[in-house]
Every structure is written in structure tokens, then in C-alpha cells.
Design an enzyme around this catalytic site. Structure first.
Site, short mmCIF file in Angstrom:
data_model
loop_
_atom_site.label_atom_id
_atom_site.label_comp_id
_atom_site.label_asym_id
_atom_site.label_seq_id
_atom_site.Cartn_x
_atom_site.Cartn_y
_atom_site.Cartn_z
N GLU A 81 9.46 46.93 -56.05
CA GLU A 81 10.61 47.83 -55.88
C GLU A 81 10.26 49.29 -56.20
O GLU A 81 11.03 50.01 -56.83
CB GLU A 81 11.81 47.34 -56.70
CG GLU A 81 12.27 45.97 -56.24
CD GLU A 81 13.69 45.66 -56.59
OE1 GLU A 81 14.52 46.58 -56.68
OE2 GLU A 81 13.99 44.47 -56.77
N THR B 115 6.38 51.32 -56.91
CA THR B 115 5.45 51.41 -58.02
C THR B 115 5.83 52.57 -58.93
O THR B 115 6.58 53.47 -58.55
CB THR B 115 4.02 51.64 -57.50
OG1 THR B 115 3.98 52.90 -56.82
CG2 THR B 115 3.60 50.53 -56.53
#
Length: 402
Positions: A365, A367
Site C-alpha cells: 500500500e 512503500t
């Protein structure tokens, strides 16, 4: 400014806390060791209404607000990350997307059974060769009359072999000059002909959860299953991530709390050099940083939950929460192992599982590097939030509880 939780918040929080300590604590080590999701977890979360906790009651949900969603995720991940992952994909990335972008027909067909826990949902964005560069995805959906023909494969998909629906993003308009405008989103039932899927084993962490791949080979999907308009897929996916990142960030706050509780318990019972190790200043430093990061993360969670309740765009704030809390949870787990010494290196204590589980959230979701760039972009004025055709509905008790 009132930071007090309402009786409804406390009720939901306590319900989930009781559930995980009573039913999950006795089985979680074995589930992690066997790398299999315990078969009762999804059904029990459904029975308790957790899978529809912040969905309006008219769609089968419990009618709680978005702050409650964050509190629930904190309690789930304080026990094990795999439990919060269920909320991220089923609620954050899928159900809230349908609430935000879906037609009334889609809400009745897909959202209602998901909110009731009769059906489980997942999110299909990542591909074998595509991660952060979403616009480079190779999945396609070709229009053929009243249907689309979908081809492609999604990788690292939570609940891949458990879910009944997947929110699938694919390329529909390759002729458009901007690749971000070439994508569209679809709700695909996993029992459609041409859908195959499987599990991935050997993961570093979140072993008690389900992660896998989903492949579509000439899968025919009705136009009625398209979420939003053609070309809105990228915007829909990014709005999904706003909600998913909220669940990831609030869950990471729970993991920090779990590390803090484990560390203080151990530090007050283990002795070295003639006294409790908690009386050594370097151990106190590690614990103090966990306290600091837990309080920071919790305040950020409450702020984002409040913004969602008010109907305020929160892409920047959610990104910051996710970035900070996931990095902090990894650091807390690292320090918790150091406090436990050699015992922390063994699964006799939970902290080694906390470290393995915390590492993944720094990747999925968005980095930490992606979020770092996002925050710099906002600060420098290079990035702003464009309005969406459909915004996430603000919380309204009169509507949610009707």
C-alpha cells in the site's frame, strides 16, 4: 477539541479486544507456524459484525463511524497482523470503494453481503511485474457488447483463495495518451469461468493469513460490474488506497502497543546485574520511544478518522499516518526483541512474530519511499489533491444507523 472516545467507540473496541484475547490468542502461534489461516477466523469476524463495522446498516453493516474502523484495526493487529489485513482488503480496499463509487444496484448486490460477512472481498492491483508503478499494469479488459473480457494476473493478493469478490483494475483504453486514464475497475466474482487462484507460502511474515495470486483467462464480466466509469480506474484505486492505508496505519499503532506491552512485562520480570532490566536506562530509552510512537500514531489515527467522518479529503494525512506508523512499528518490534535478548529470537515469545509481521507493511500500500516522496511533494507545492467525481460519504448517524 474533544479527544474522548464515545460509548459506541469503547463498546466496539472492547468487543474486538475480548474476541481476540478469548478466541485468537490460543490459536495464533499454531496458525503462524503452519502458515495457514485458521478456518474459524473469517466466520467469527462475520458473526461479530466486524467485517461491516463502518458500513451503513441499510447495507447490512453495523453503522459505526470511521474512527471505529481505526480502533478495531488497532485491536486486531495488537494480536496479529493477519487479522488487520482482513479489514484492509475486505473493508478498506473493497467495501468502502463500493460505498464510495458504486451504484445502488452494486451496493445491494456486492456491498450488502460483504458487510454481513456472507461474502468475503479482496483487492487486485499488484501484478507479478508491477508494484508501485500502477499505470504500467498489463491486465486488460476488452469491451465486447454488454461484457468485458478480462485477462491478466494479480500477485500478493490477501484472501486470494478465500474471497468471493475481487476489485480488479485493468487497462481498457490503451489509445489514451496518459496511461493513468487507460485503467478501469471491475468487481469480479471468483466463481466466474476462467478465474483461477492459489496461495503463496514461505512468506517472512503474516503467515497466519491468506496471501496468493489470482489469474483471469478470458473471463467475461458484465458491464454492470464495472465500478465507476471507463478510465476512472486509477482514481478509484488511489481512493481505495486512502482507505486501505488508514487501516494499515491504525493497525501498525496496535502493533507498537503490543511491542510496548510485551517489553514492559518482560523488563519488569527479567533481572540482570542485580536488578530488573527495566531499571537500566538503555532499556528505558527503548520503551520510552515506543510510548512516544504509540501516542503519535494514535493521535494521527484519530485525526484521519475524524477527517473521514467529516467528509474531508485525507490523502496527505493518511499517507503520513501509514508511513510513520509502519516504520515505527518495525522499529518497536526490533527494540522489543533486543529487550528480550536471546528469548526474543524464539517464537516462545510473540515479539519475533511482531518483527516478521511488521516488515511487510513498509512495502505494501505504498512503500515508505513512495510516502516520503508524497509528503515532500505536498510540502513543496508540487502535489495537490484533485477533486473526485465520487467522494467517500461523510459519516452521518441518521443515515448510517437507519
Amino acid at each position: 477539541m474533544d479527544f474522548a472516545l464515545t460509548p459506541e467507540h469503547l463498546q466496539a473496541q472492547q468487543m474486538v479486544r475480548d474476541f481476540v484475547h478469548r478466541e485468537i490468542a490460543p490459536i495464533i502461534k499454531d496458525a503462524d507456524r503452519s502458515q495457514q489461516m485458521h478456518p474459524s477466523i473469517l466466520s467469527r469476524m462475520a458473526d461479530l459484525g466486524i467485517l461491516g463495522i463502518c458500513i451503513p446498516q441499510k447495507y447490512g453493516g453495523q453503522g459505526f463511524d470511521y474512527i471505529t474502523l481505526g480502533l478495531v484495526c488497532e485491536e486486531l493487529e495488537a494480536m496479529d497482523t493477519s487479522l488487520r489485513v482482513v479489514m484492509s482488503v475486505h473493508v478498506g480496499l473493497n467495501s468502502l470503494a463500493i460505498l464510495q463509487w458504486g451504484t445502488e444496484e452494486q451496493k445491494q448486490k456486492f456491498l450488502a453481503p460483504q458487510a454481513k460477512g456472507e461474502k468475503y472481498a479482496m483487492f487486485g492491483l499488484t501484478e507479478p511485474g508491477v508494484g508501485s508503478d500502477v499505470a504500467a499494469m498489463t491486465s486488460t479488459a476488452r469491451r465486447d457488447g454488454d461484457e468485458y473480457i478480462v485477462n491478466g494476473e494479480k500477485m500478493w493478493i490477501s484472501l486470494a483463495t478465500k474471497a468471493h469478490h475481487i476489485l480488479w483494475v485493468a487497462r481498457t483504453n490503451p489509445e489514451r495518451p496518459d496511461p493513468h486514464d487507460q485503467l478501469s475497475a471491475f468487481i469480479i466474482e471468483t466463481d466466474r469461468s476462467g478465474v483461477t487462484r492459489g496461495d503463496i507460502h514461505g512468506k517472512l511474515g503474516v503467515r497466519a493469513g491468506s496471501t496468493g495470486w489470482v489469474n483471469c483467462q478470458d473471463v467475461r464480466v458484465p458491464v454492470a460490474n464495472r465500478l465507476g466509469e471507463e478510465g476512472e480506474g486509477f482514481k478509484i484505486a488511489m481512493s481505495c488506497l486512502d482507505n486501505g492505508r488508514y487501516t494499515v496505519g491504525s493497525g501498525a499503532v496496535g502493533l507498537i502497543r503490543a511491542c510496548l506491552e510485551a517489553s514492559t512485562s518482560y523488563a519488569t520480570s527479567r533481572r540482570a546485574f542485580g536488578k530488573e532490566i527495566g531499571k537500566h536506562q538503555l532499556v528505558q530509552e527503548k520503551i520510552a520511544k515506543m510510548v512516544r510512537d504509540y501516542e503519535y500514531g494514535r493521535l494521527m489515527t484519530l485525526k484521519v478518522g475524524w477527517m473521514k467522518n467529516m467528509g474531508l479529503r485525507n490523502t496527505q494525512e493518511t499517507s503520513l499516518l501509514k508511513w510513520f506508523a509502519t516504520d515505527a512499528s518495525f522499529q518497536a518490534a526490533h527494540e522489543a526483541i533486543q529487550i528480550h535478548g536471546a528469548y526474543g529470537y524464539s517464537d516462545e515469545y510473540d515479539v519475533e512474530r511482531y518483527l516478521r509481521n511488521s516488515r511487510g507493511a513498509i512495502i505494501y500500500e505504498g512503500t515508505s519511499e513512495i510516502h516520503m516522496l508524497m509528503q515532500a511533494g505536498y510540502a513543496l507545492g508540487y502535489r495537490s489533491n484533485a477533486p473526485l467525481r465520487c467522494e467517500l460519504p461523510p459519516y452521518d448517524p441518521a443515515v448510517w444507523e437507519s
